[in-house]
Design an enzyme around this catalytic site. Structure first.
Site, PDB file in Angstrom:
ATOM      1  N   HIS A   1       0.815  -1.198   0.000  1.00 31.17           N
ATOM      2  CA  HIS A   1       0.000   0.000   0.000  1.00 31.17           C
ATOM      3  C   HIS A   1       0.857   1.261   0.000  1.00 31.17           C
ATOM      4  O   HIS A   1       0.555   2.239  -0.667  1.00 31.17           O
ATOM      5  CB  HIS A   1      -0.913  -0.022   1.228  1.00 31.17           C
ATOM      6  CG  HIS A   1      -2.031   0.944   1.177  1.00 31.17           C
ATOM      7  ND1 HIS A   1      -3.184   0.682   0.482  1.00 31.17           N
ATOM      8  CD2 HIS A   1      -2.178   2.169   1.729  1.00 31.17           C
ATOM      9  CE1 HIS A   1      -4.000   1.708   0.612  1.00 31.17           C
ATOM     10  NE2 HIS A   1      -3.418   2.630   1.363  1.00 31.17           N
TER      11      HIS A   1
ATOM     12  N   HIS B   1     -10.658   2.401  -0.873  1.00 24.64           N
ATOM     13  CA  HIS B   1     -10.815   1.933   0.498  1.00 24.64           C
ATOM     14  C   HIS B   1     -11.564   0.606   0.443  1.00 24.64           C
ATOM     15  O   HIS B   1     -12.597   0.424   1.085  1.00 24.64           O
ATOM     16  CB  HIS B   1     -11.536   2.974   1.363  1.00 24.64           C
ATOM     17  CG  HIS B   1     -10.796   3.265   2.631  1.00 24.64           C
ATOM     18  ND1 HIS B   1     -11.375   3.625   3.804  1.00 24.64           N
ATOM     19  CD2 HIS B   1      -9.474   3.212   2.900  1.00 24.64           C
ATOM     20  CE1 HIS B   1     -10.459   3.811   4.729  1.00 24.64           C
ATOM     21  NE2 HIS B   1      -9.294   3.560   4.211  1.00 24.64           N
TER      22      HIS B   1
END
Lengths: 229, 732
Positions: free
Chosen positions: B49, B95
């Site tokens: 990430h 998300h």
């Protein structure tokens, strides 16, 4: 017309209201911070839309106990016109300037769209720019707009011509289909006993610009400006 | 110096998502074993990430420059010049994993995070968008996820008061175990007041502002970098909780402070919280940073340095201030009732040094950590081309097929969703949701921004390169269709496990196609986000490279919408129709097949056609335009009629092509226009070398005539179109 918009930290249609007032009056309204307790001389106080203090408690419940609102109540009691829109309407009911309460929408969802809105009387400071019975197209944008009051209060409001606006369907009727949030008797807005305090859910400040999908809200601001200048 | 002595076992290393090689690298950088806090910092920084370790190699190939680009990828958001001293600041971010585990908070904090990325740069957010992918409608979790995600997006955006003006939603079984929630924010800032994240000035104070730090979201970045399994529910505590009211305070306080000459650098605490924000600020500035974690405002007792550094509590910012500005900054944040704490300062050590109650808790050299950030050339294999599509039988009736299509999950009206989003606040929304692109006027000017998000995952699965190009082209087309000049894009690369060569091949293919399209359209990538490991029990999502496009209209009054305006107007098709049914919605919904090649994207033609349309709208020749995408010409015409009141259309299907292929084929690069001046439009098309043909006329009655013997009422179509989603969500 000397006007003011109350600004809570979570207000979010304060700017929209400022633009609409500026468009109608030609000058900037006062923007009053929620921690202020002194107000200048005013002809109109507006409590705008938004989420005053986040509204994690009942909408408007905390705002009704804020420093600035004590002064607003004093002014209202002394006769200064006060208009609460959306969150502002919730605040005015919480603080007792207007009867009733705004509950969660009947479908439990936030709703943002244009609604049919019937002007119930033109005999008011706020609605002199309209004809009684005129149907407007004005946006709503709220989660808690389901107007509630007991039957006796509703009867009294109707008897005293204190219902300001009602939700109506495409045919102009106060049907269930025309009622976006489950409000009692399709009531979208009410006056206080003297007709100097008005609270309602829809956003006339979002209906004043031909580039943005309609101008049906403009006559409210123009009417106020004529009445209070 | 006192670094607590903890034995780091292989299990602890593995739990932190670090490979043995990565851990060896850490030992080399430190020259010793890390303690737990240090291991946590490395683990966050080296997570997929934060490090983009699998994707970097390919993202670097995307074009990121252009005359109007002020800031490309690498900052909190991209920045483009829109003229008159103003810049548009925007980014999209996923998300996905949190939203699957806890849909309301996952989606809400996704919106909160992307808003912060934009206002960190000095821009006031003016528009939100979202691109959502859910599992099959009949999957047990889908309804719950739709409901939670939509209310979460609304709950955050509505409260903070930024209009949500556009978006897209797909349903596909491939997302059953991994939904996608991609949120995009667009903001406006003066070009001479953009704020960046590189720290500067030895000794300058490092300020923490915003909400207090709690234990929520610890290891969110690591969670977003692994596949899901059955025990994902147990990860619920790693989902952050959003507080849009605090974000509103933070937004206003930051923008107020930005009016002062006070800020040297600013960075929001997003993924990996205080870790990535402090390392990035110091690293970019070539400095060290010393933080005293006991000064961090916390809302829980006995938080350890490890927890404070890895918390992903929301609504927090890190700021490097000019020393003389501390008082004014403190006053502003106190006025907004926000925490304000000086938690450290910049040093020349080039190390990240952490203290807790006077004791050293970590000491990590920043440059070696950042430079050693892994970058993998993951093996990949090209996606095999699908077999050609054989003949497709005609349906019994075109109108019945059309009714099925406009009411199918992927094409049904999204009104049930966007009416839950405040799309009008700020008084600048000129085109509301439901059209080709959202349009918001630039405050106090005549200009406007057009914004859209698009991707067609089924094309990407069949042919990643074509699909990647198509996603870029579709945003360009949607912006053109409202009359905007498309300027730049942001991308959200959502894929499965990159350690599988097949998945990596999808990524490479999509990136290659995106690159070609961005180059051909002079449409650079200025920001983006990557979400990998979208797999559950080994099943990957469809490759989903979502593109967010931003364009500008010089005069907001010169714009086009999809709704027909007047009876008798001529309907003109821009572009060419071969009747491509491969991978079409028609094939899937009517024949139950997902087969054949994706439609080809001709980028030169795309550009010529888009520029023609932009010109016709900008000079006021036309005000009705719609891009043709899923469902082809018939669905596009139906949408134009359904958006109007009391109007319909009569189509003239040309000879030489099967009527159903003509009506429902998804050939790319096409638009429908309705105009009272067909000769002018056709002449302009000839001048521009663009193919254009008359395909019908706007009816004065709400009836769509497909052939002389087959018509259907617009009301019937509208009922089917509007009914599906509310019915599905149980609100008929």
């Amino acid at each position: 017309m000397r006007s003011a918009v109350i600004v809570f930290p979570g207000s979010n249609r304060d700017r929209d209201m400022r633009l609409a007032l500026r468009r109608a009056t030609g000058h900037e309204p006062h923007m009053i911070w929620h921690k202020d307790t002194e107000l200048p001389e005013l002809d109109l106080i507006v409590v705008p839309g938004g989420f005053s203090y986040g509204d994690y408690l009942r909408a408007g419940a905390m705002a009704a106990r804020s420093p600035v609102m004590r002064t607003v109540v004093e002014r209202a009691n002394a006769g200064t016109p006060v208009m609460g829109v959306c969150n502002g309407f919730q605040v005015l009911t919480e603080i007792g300037l207007l009867p009733g309460a705004l509950m969660r929408n009947a479908n439990l969802k936030f709703i943002c769209r244009n609604v049919g809105l019937r002007v119930e009387t033109s005999q008011s400071l706020f609605t002199s720019g309209y004809d009684a019975g005129q149907v407007l197209s004005i946006p709503v944008a709220h989660h808690d707009g389901n107007y509630f009051a007991d039957e006796a209060t509703l009867d009294r409001l109707e008897g005293e011509n204190r219902v300001a606006f009602r939700y109506v369907d495409d045919a102009g009727e106060t049907s269930a289909a025309g009622n976006p949030n489950g409000s009692a008797r399709n009531i979208a807005g009410v006056y206080n006993e003297t007709g100097t305090v008005l609270g309602f859910m829809p956003h006339p400040e979002n209906a004043v610009d031909p580039e943005l999908g309609g101008t049906d809200g403009m006559a409210l601001f123009d009417g106020l400006t004529r009445a209070l200048s | 110096m006192s670094i607590p002595n903890v034995t780091i076992t292989d299990e602890i290393v593995a739990e932190h998502g670090l490979s043995p090689d990565e851990y060896a690298q850490i030992l080399k950088i430190l020259g010793r074993e890390p303690n737990m806090t240090e291991l946590g910092v490395f683990s966050a920084m080296y997570s997929e990430h934060c490090s983009y370790k699998s994707s970097k190699k390919w993202l670097k190939t995307l074009p990121t420059e252009g005359p109007h680009v002020i800031q490309g990828p690498g900052e909190n958001a991209g920045v483009i010049d829109i003229g008159d001293g103003l810049a548009a600041v925007f980014k999209i971010e996923s998300h996905n994993h949190p939203s699957f585990i806890e849909p309301y908070q996952g989606a809400a904090t996704g919106v909160g995070g992307i808003l912060r990325d934009v206002f960190t740069m000095g821009a006031r957010p003016v528009a939100n968008l979202n691109a959502l992918r859910f599992g099959a409608p009949d999957h047990a979790k889908t309804r719950h996820l739709v409901s939670g995600v939509v209310s979460g997006i609304g709950g955050y955006g509505n409260c903070i008061g930024v209009p949500t003006v556009a978006g897209e939603v797909n349903f596909d079984a491939a997302y059953n175990g991994n939904i996608l929630v991609n949120a995009m924010t667009v903001g406006l800032a003066p070009t001479d007041r953009i704020f960046y994240s590189a720290a500067a000035g030895l000794g300058n104070p490092v300020i923490y502002v915003g909400a207090k730090t709690g234990r929520d979201g610890i290891h969110g970045a690591t969670m977003a970098s692994a596949e899901f399994s059955e025990d994902s529910e147990e990860k619920r505590p790693t989902v952050q909780v959003g507080d849009p009211f605090t974000e509103k305070l933070l937004l206003e306080a930051c923008l107020e402070l930005m009016q002062e000459d006070a800020i040297i650098a600013i960075q929001d605490m997003g993924a990996a919280g205080l870790t990535s924000s402090s390392v990035e600020m110091a690293g970019k500035g070539g400095l060290g940073i010393e933080l005293h974690l006991d000064r961090v405002p916390v809302r829980e007792t006995a938080m350890t340095p490890y927890e404070i550094m890895l918390s992903e509590s929301q609504e927090r910012m890190l700021i490097v201030l000019k020393p003389e500005a501390e008082d004014i900054a403190r006053r502003i944040f106190e006025r907004w009732d926000l925490d304000f704490a000086v938690i450290g300062h910049l040093t020349d050590s080039r190390n990240l040094v952490l203290y807790m109650n006077g004791e050293m808790a970590a000491d990590i050299p920043i440059d070696p950590m950042v430079e050693a950030s892994p970058e993998y050339a993951r093996p990949w294999e090209p996606t095999p081309s699908p077999a050609p599509l054989g003949p497709v039988a005609a349906p019994e009736s075109l109108s019945a097929a059309l009714k099925t299509l406009v009411g199918c999950p992927d094409l049904a009206s999204r009104r049930w969703i966007w009416e839950q989003y405040d799309h009008l606040v700020m008084s600048d929304t000129a085109i509301r949701p439901g059209g080709d692109a959202g349009v918001v006027r630039v405050q106090d000017t005549n200009k406007a921004l057009a914004v859209t998000v698009d991707c067609t995952p089924r094309y990407c699965l069949a042919d990643p390169e074509t699909g990647g190009a198509q996603a870029v082209a579709e945003t360009w087309r949607n912006l053109s269709a409202v009359g905007a000049r498309p300027l730049a894009v942001t991308n959200n690369m959502n894929f499965g496990n990159p350690e599988k060569p097949r998945i990596m091949g999808q990524f490479v293919g999509c990136a290659t196609g995106m690159r070609a399209a961005c180059l051909a359209l002079d449409y650079p990538v200025v920001s983006g986000n990557v979400s990998l490991y979208n797999e559950t029990e080994g099943e990957a999502i469809l490759p989903t490279p979502v593109i967010g496009g931003v364009g500008v209209l010089d005069d907001v009054s010169k714009r086009a919408t999809v709704a027909f305006k007047a009876a008798g107007e001529t309907i003109i098709l821009i572009g060419e129709t071969e009747g491509h049914l491969g991978q079409s919605v028609y094939l899937r919904e009517i024949e139950g097949r997902c087969e054949g090649p994706a439609p080809a994207v001709d980028l030169a033609a795309e550009r010529a056609r888009g520029e023609l349309v932009q010109g016709l709208i900008a000079d006021g020749t036309i005000t009705t335009c719609h891009d043709i995408s899923d469902g082809g010409i018939a669905v596009a015409v139906a949408e134009m009629a359904m958006a109007a009141r009391g109007l319909g259309a009569a189509l003239t299907i040309p000879e030489g092509v099967a009527p159903h292929a003509w009506a429902f084929g998804e050939d790319q690069g096409r638009y429908l226009i309705a105009t009272a001046e067909p000769e002018v439009v056709l002449a302009r098309a000839r001048e521009g070398g663009v193919s254009a043909s008359v395909v019908g006329e706007v009816n004065g009655i709400p009836l769509l005539t497909l052939t002389p013997s087959d018509d259907i009422s617009i009301d019937e179509l509208r009922d089917a179109h509007e009914a599906w989603l509310p019915n599905y969500m149980g609100e008929a």
